[in-house]
Design a protein around this motif. Sequence first.
Motif, PDB file in Angstrom:
ATOM      1  N   CYS A 281       0.596  -1.191   0.087  1.00 51.40           N
ATOM      2  CA  CYS A 281       0.220  -0.078   0.311  1.00 51.40           C
ATOM      3  C   CYS A 281       1.110   1.108   0.107  1.00 51.40           C
ATOM      4  O   CYS A 281       1.990   1.395   0.901  1.00 51.40           O
ATOM      5  CB  CYS A 281      -0.682  -0.016   1.142  1.00 51.40           C
ATOM      6  N   ILE A 282       0.779   1.949  -0.943  1.00 47.47           N
ATOM      7  CA  ILE A 282       1.199   3.645  -0.891  1.00 47.47           C
ATOM      8  C   ILE A 282       0.127   4.264  -0.678  1.00 47.47           C
ATOM      9  O   ILE A 282       0.948   5.962  -1.219  1.00 47.47           O
ATOM     10  CB  ILE A 282       2.355   3.521  -2.012  1.00 47.47           C
ATOM     11  N   SER A 283      -0.845   4.366  -0.287  1.00 47.19           N
ATOM     12  CA  SER A 283      -1.865   5.889   0.076  1.00 47.19           C
ATOM     13  C   SER A 283      -1.863   6.042   0.694  1.00 47.19           C
ATOM     14  O   SER A 283      -2.018   7.183   1.016  1.00 47.19           O
ATOM     15  CB  SER A 283      -3.443   5.025  -0.358  1.00 47.19           C
ATOM     16  N   LEU A 284      -0.830   6.390   1.875  1.00 45.63           N
ATOM     17  CA  LEU A 284      -0.346   7.146   3.238  1.00 45.63           C
ATOM     18  C   LEU A 284       0.563   7.750   3.505  1.00 45.63           C
ATOM     19  O   LEU A 284       1.824   7.156   2.136  1.00 45.63           O
ATOM     20  CB  LEU A 284      -0.284   5.801   4.239  1.00 45.63           C
ATOM     21  N   LEU A 285       0.882   8.885   3.466  1.00 41.64           N
ATOM     22  CA  LEU A 285       1.804   9.313   3.623  1.00 41.64           C
ATOM     23  C   LEU A 285       2.771   8.408   5.540  1.00 41.64           C
ATOM     24  O   LEU A 285       2.708   8.138   6.096  1.00 41.64           O
ATOM     25  CB  LEU A 285       1.878  11.351   4.698  1.00 41.64           C
ATOM     26  N   LYS A 286       3.706   7.183   4.326  1.00 45.87           N
ATOM     27  CA  LYS A 286       4.560   6.346   5.030  1.00 45.87           C
ATOM     28  C   LYS A 286       5.666   6.582   5.079  1.00 45.87           C
ATOM     29  O   LYS A 286       6.847   6.821   4.079  1.00 45.87           O
ATOM     30  CB  LYS A 286       4.134   4.835   3.933  1.00 45.87           C
ATOM     31  N   ILE A 287       6.376   6.666   6.442  1.00 46.53           N
ATOM     32  CA  ILE A 287       7.530   7.559   7.059  1.00 46.53           C
ATOM     33  C   ILE A 287       8.256   6.821   8.225  1.00 46.53           C
ATOM     34  O   ILE A 287       7.522   6.569   9.223  1.00 46.53           O
ATOM     35  CB  ILE A 287       7.216   8.746   7.264  1.00 46.53           C
ATOM     36  N   LEU A 288       9.192   6.720   8.393  1.00 47.80           N
ATOM     37  CA  LEU A 288       9.252   7.037  10.369  1.00 47.80           C
ATOM     38  C   LEU A 288      10.148   8.127  10.271  1.00 47.80           C
ATOM     39  O   LEU A 288      10.578   8.750   9.934  1.00 47.80           O
ATOM     40  CB  LEU A 288      11.181   6.280  10.179  1.00 47.80           C
ATOM     41  N   MET A 289       9.830   8.090  11.605  1.00 48.31           N
ATOM     42  CA  MET A 289      10.178   9.441  13.186  1.00 48.31           C
ATOM     43  C   MET A 289      11.347   9.620  12.701  1.00 48.31           C
ATOM     44  O   MET A 289      12.126  10.907  12.693  1.00 48.31           O
ATOM     45  CB  MET A 289       9.379   8.732  14.093  1.00 48.31           C
ATOM     46  N   THR A 290      12.117   8.365  13.344  1.00 52.84           N
ATOM     47  CA  THR A 290      13.802   8.981  12.982  1.00 52.84           C
ATOM     48  C   THR A 290      14.216   6.963  12.094  1.00 52.84           C
ATOM     49  O   THR A 290      13.661   6.060  12.750  1.00 52.84           O
ATOM     50  CB  THR A 290      14.427   8.792  14.021  1.00 52.84           C
ATOM     51  N   ASN A 291      15.259   7.241  11.339  1.00 54.28           N
ATOM     52  CA  ASN A 291      15.919   6.091  11.599  1.00 54.28           C
ATOM     53  C   ASN A 291      17.469   5.821  12.318  1.00 54.28           C
ATOM     54  O   ASN A 291      17.765   4.404  12.084  1.00 54.28           O
ATOM     55  CB  ASN A 291      16.554   5.452  10.135  1.00 54.28           C
TER      56      ASN A 291
END
Length: 409
Positions: free
Chosen positions: A57-67
């Motif tokens: 799924c790519i419809s969300l803003l999909k991020i890490l807060m930090t890596n």
Amino acid sequence: MARMTIRDKLALLSDAAKYDASCASSGTSKRTSRDGSGLGSTTGSGICHAYAPDGRCISLLKILMTNYCVFDCAYCVNRVSSNVPRARFTVEEVVWLTTEFYRRNYIEGLFLSSGIIRSSDYTMEEMVRIAETLRAQGFRGYIHLKTIPDASPELIERAGLAADRLSINVELPTDASVRAFAPEKNPGQIRSAMARVRTTGEDYAETSWKGRRRGKFAPAGQSTQMIVGADAADDATILGNAHRLYGAYNLKRVYYSAFSPIPDASAVLPLVDPPLMREHRLYQADWLLRFYDFSLDEIVTRDAGGMLDLDVDPKLAWALTNRDRFPVDVNAAPRDMLLRVPGFGAKIADRILAARRSGRLGLDDIRRMGGRVKQALPFIVTRDHSPKGSLDSADLRTRFVKPKQMELF
């Protein structure tokens, strides 16, 4: 060293989040306000999805807060020993990004995960603050938070009140693999956190003597993810674990993520091509277990080495192995047998049951209903069709095997 811009952070931390597959959003209801105010909303059955070619799924803003991460999980590109560029969003930056992307209709929600910084509670507190700030500002889109298993119960409760879905990844199919590849993680603690999410949700769902609920706690439920191919676990083990997780924790989804060698990979992991077709077959088998009343022993057997057939889908593989159960007369068979016909889904079975009350059905009728007639043909009898001896044909299986270049890559 030059200071990172928010654009630089977005490029780095969105790419780092791509390894997490558990980001689907169906199952929540629209968040509304009585005065009609607020920023955006989801649809009644969850937000719309867009999918990458591999099904993620790519419809969300999909991020890490930090890596940044203090853990050293061998399969994770963000482990502490990994030599990758690092970045970190502030709470305000994630809130701003989500809101601005949402206003422009680029996204319909947020999927937020993170490496572990300082401590589990500190990291979870930051993620919860992001979700709570968005809600306080009137954001009514979908929010999925990755929950840290050893975070405090109070933080997990706050997370569920702000988010639509929570996910806690079991990571690998067996406890032994988790201990081997992620020594800082405790499989029992992961399951305890999943149980806490379930019981907290049940607690919030109970009504008072006035018939009111305490509130909405993770209305889209919880999910988890297992990495496929990083260890020696076979498909029977993977599906068996998933089946237990569904029953014990009332999960909405178990996601299967094909292991792919990562940049700066640990030497303890195999160098393999991503087993995407295996991942695909596991999803198909998972669906049969959940919605088609198949048992695990019917889908994958130890006689087959505990592995699914990669050449044909699991339902077709079962039908080919159990030819004595066919052909099925679509004008007389019960629903449970119609569901076992290759090419028939639940909607097609229900349409057949409704339509045959008005007369006997033929192939064109099945085709108009949306049935995949070409796949079903050897396994069904209709008003104008009988498979005759095709079920006994030695080359029946080969008719369904696609050329290698047609497979899912």
